[in-house]
Design an enzyme around this catalytic site. Structure first.
Site, PDB file in Angstrom:
ATOM      1  N   CYS A  79       0.883  -1.210   0.014  1.00  0.00           N
ATOM      2  CA  CYS A  79      -0.005  -0.119   0.158  1.00  0.00           C
ATOM      3  C   CYS A  79       0.698   1.385   0.010  1.00  0.00           C
ATOM      4  CB  CYS A  79      -0.811   0.129   1.238  1.00  0.00           C
ATOM      5  SG  CYS A  79      -0.059  -0.030   2.904  1.00  0.00           S
ATOM      6  N   ARG A  80       0.613   2.280   0.586  1.00  0.00           N
ATOM      7  CA  ARG A  80       1.288   3.506   0.435  1.00  0.00           C
ATOM      8  C   ARG A  80       2.381   3.423   1.673  1.00  0.00           C
ATOM      9  NH1 ARG A  80       1.398   8.044   3.572  1.00  0.00           N
ATOM     10  NH2 ARG A  80      -0.408   7.445   4.782  1.00  0.00           N
TER      11      ARG A  80
END
Length: 120
Positions: A79-80
């Site tokens: 993800c981020r």
């Protein structure tokens, strides 16, 4: 850093493991690995790992989408920053997925380590 460069992991990562960018890149090169980006479609469009499939963990249909995956497959999740991928990995493991791990620090760690990102 490119998935094509560097070594290939000699063994599959431990189930649920959070890997450094270098270890994640090495693990991605193992045959049959599916890369899952669990960010939003907008984040995915801004830049993602080459070959990644987008499955937003915060989307209400995430569990339905996950049910279409082969639990005996190998999944590299990111993800981020590593928070949402940790949630996704925990869910997949709870559903009996045998080979799933994620990128510690997310795509931010990947990019700061010189990892390749594509847009679109």
């Amino acid at each position: 850093m490119s998935v094509k460069d560097g070594p290939t992991a000699s063994a599959a990562p431990e189930v649920g493991a959070a890997l450094s960018a270098a270890d994640f890149a090495a693990a991605l090169k193992r045959p049959g690995t599916t890369i899952l980006d669990v960010r939003t479609p907008a984040e995915f469009a801004e830049g993602h790992l080459p070959g990644a499939v987008n499955m937003d963990v915060e989307d209400p249909s995430f569990q339905q989408q996950a049910a279409t995956l082969n639990p005996s497959g190998t999944y590299a999740v990111y993800c981020r920053s590593g928070n949402r991928s940790g949630i996704a990995v925990s869910y997949l493991v709870s559903q009996g997925f045998a080979s799933v791990y994620h990128l510690d620090g997310g795509i931010q760690s990947w990019e700061s380590s010189g990892g390749d990102v594509v847009t679109g």
